[in-house]
Scaffold this active site. Structure first.
Site, PDB file in Angstrom:
ATOM      1  N   ARG A 164      26.284 -30.186  87.768  1.00 23.91           N
ATOM      2  CA  ARG A 164      25.152 -28.837  88.024  1.00 23.91           C
ATOM      3  C   ARG A 164      23.789 -30.073  88.116  1.00 23.91           C
ATOM      4  NH1 ARG A 164      24.704 -23.639  87.760  1.00 23.91           N
ATOM      5  NH2 ARG A 164      23.336 -23.837  89.091  1.00 23.91           N
ATOM      6  N   HIS A 183      19.089 -27.174  85.386  1.00 21.42           N
ATOM      7  CA  HIS A 183      18.447 -24.875  85.498  1.00 21.42           C
ATOM      8  C   HIS A 183      18.154 -23.834  84.289  1.00 21.42           C
ATOM      9  CE1 HIS A 183      23.094 -25.944  84.871  1.00 21.42           C
ATOM     10  NE2 HIS A 183      22.862 -23.733  84.656  1.00 21.42           N
ATOM     11  N   HIS A 193      19.100 -20.580  82.391  1.00 19.76           N
ATOM     12  CA  HIS A 193      19.394 -19.261  82.506  1.00 19.76           C
ATOM     13  C   HIS A 193      18.883 -17.790  82.392  1.00 19.76           C
ATOM     14  CE1 HIS A 193      23.836 -20.199  83.916  1.00 19.76           C
ATOM     15  NE2 HIS A 193      23.309 -21.334  83.525  1.00 19.76           N
TER      16      HIS A 193
END
Ligand SMILES: [Fe+3]
Lengths: 256, 194
Positions: A173, A176, A178
């Site tokens: 991934r 990032h 959330h």
């Protein structure tokens, strides 16, 4: 045989081509990901096959109103993820700032924003995350804030690391954060993820690529903003969030 | 001026458990309310397997049909930063519960009042790993059958689909059960607000 990155890349490209062809043929833009996005394998058994049932045009609808949160729901330091423990967390200190707007461009005032993320090594403070990267005793990775009168928000945190997952062989991934958001109607509820500019993992990630529309995908990537960086302290990123869906005030004002 | 474009949704992922759920997230009714109801159920995937990493949020009117809500669902302790729980006085109308390892969730709340022209219901928003965009549904209650016939949503559905939105009552415990089937046989009716 486990799925390879090439298998996933092929599926992602096919779905993107199909979307671009439909756009060229005059179909409307689609901002949200399809719930049945095959390259994200976990979606296979978890999306409805029946079409959603439309609900519209009734101001008495419960979902046009929303739960409210207030000063009792957050503490003064909840927006600073670097101050939740005795020591300083490891990693690159950043601030993330922006505005929360509805789709008419009006600020969403006094509503709750929650965020959570991995630490700088790409590890979540969650028992089920067994990625062999170190936990940081000075970083939990959870923050909350209420938006200001102009819809603004501001978090101080650590830039999260990339992490592996098991969608396919060698799946990673991109870094990032959330985000969980409430608007002025429950219909505007949103959970999403913010990315960092120029991450080389973007093209390999079926979750980001599930947003098949190029400009919608770009909207998930924060902008590095040097004017938000603080000397000898932190790097600044800007990310505005726009909520979808109708609210009661739209009906009161005769917008629909 | 062109209006801004909505930010796309993304999955809640598998690791929200230390961030979003909070103690007492399902205790919407204060402990002393004798008119509170327990509502519970499972979340199932398309193979009929329980979903152990779903997050269920509910939003509702109070027993008088009022939708003003109140803050304080996730009241924090200014001393140690932990969660205090609701204040035992205000009705916030909001619940947030994660499913357990068996895919089950439960809340304890006050019965929702009706809005003009509608049967009473609780609005539900479902998030899960594997679900790229949340799903909305509603819980209606079996004792309101007469109001269901006139409810604009329920009246528009085929009877076999309509029943996926009506909880079943347990005569022994007095609780209500509402299962959420994301896909397949008896798939729950999910809603699109336009
Ligand atoms: Fe993540």
């Amino acid at each position: 045989m486990p799925l390879s990155q090439q298998d996933i890349d092929r599926e992602v490209a096919e779905l993107r081509d199909a979307y671009e062809k439909s756009r060229a043929a005059g179909a409307p833009a689609v901002r949200h990901p399809a719930r049945n996005y095959a390259p994200y394998r976990s979606s296979a058994l978890r999306h409805p096959r029946q079409p959603l049932v439309p609900v519209h045009g009734d101001p008495e609808t419960v979902e046009l109103h929303t739960p409210v949160f207030g000063t009792t729901d957050v503490t003064d330091i909840d927006h600073d993820l670097t101050r939740q423990h005795h020591g300083e967390p490891l990693g690159e200190r950043i601030t993330v700032s922006g505005r929360l707007l509805d789709s008419t461009g009006r600020p969403v005032r006094g509503q709750l924003i929650e965020l959570w993320q991995a630490n700088s090594a790409g590890r979540y403070a969650h028992l089920r995350d067994q990625h062999p990267a170190p936990l940081d005793p000075n970083f939990t990775g959870v923050g909350r804030t209420l938006t200001g009168d102009d819809g603004s928000y501001n978090f101080t945190t650590i830039k999260p690391g990339a992490y592996p997952w098991r969608n396919h062989e060698n799946a990673w991934r991109p870094a990032h954060i959330h985000f969980s958001l409430f608007g002025s109607a429950f219909t505007q509820r949103l959970i999403t993820q913010m990315y960092f500019p120029n991450d080389p993992l973007f093209d390999y990630d079926p979750i980001l690529q599930s947003v098949t529309d190029e400009s919608a995908r770009q909207a998930l990537v924060a902008t590095y903003d040097h004017s938000l960086s603080q000397p000898e302290w932190s790097l600044g990123y800007r990310w505005d969030i726009v909520l979808d869906g109708p609210s009661a005030t739209w009906f009161e004002e005769g917008r629909r | 001026m062109t209006s801004p474009q909505p930010t796309p949704s993304h999955t809640v992922g598998p690791f929200y458990g230390y961030a979003l759920p909070f103690p007492g997230g399902g205790e919407v009714a204060s402990a002393d309310r004798t008119d509170a109801v327990v509502l519970h159920g499972h979340v199932y995937d398309g193979a009929g397997a329980p979903v152990p990493d779903a997050l269920v949020e509910m939003w509702q009117a109070d027993p008088d049909g009022d939708l003003t809500g109140a803050p304080g669902s996730m009241r924090r302790d200014p001393v140690d930063g932990g969660f205090l729980g609701r204040n035992g006085v205000d009705f916030t109308g909001f619940a947030r519960v994660a499913t357990d390892a068996a895919g089950q969730w439960s809340i304890r709340t006050l019965p929702p009042g009706a809005r003009p022209g509608h049967a009473p219901y609780i609005s539900v928003c479902v998030f899960a790993r594997g679900l790229l965009h949340h799903l909305f549904t509603r819980v209606y209650f079996p004792q309101d059958a007469e109001a269901h016939a006139a409810d604009p949503l329920l009246a528009s559905l085929d009877p076999d689909r309509r029943e996926t939105l009506v909880a079943t009552a347990d005569r022994v415990t007095g609780s209500y059960r509402f299962d959420i089937r994301l896909q397949g046989e008896k798939e729950t009716v999910f809603l699109d607000f336009q």
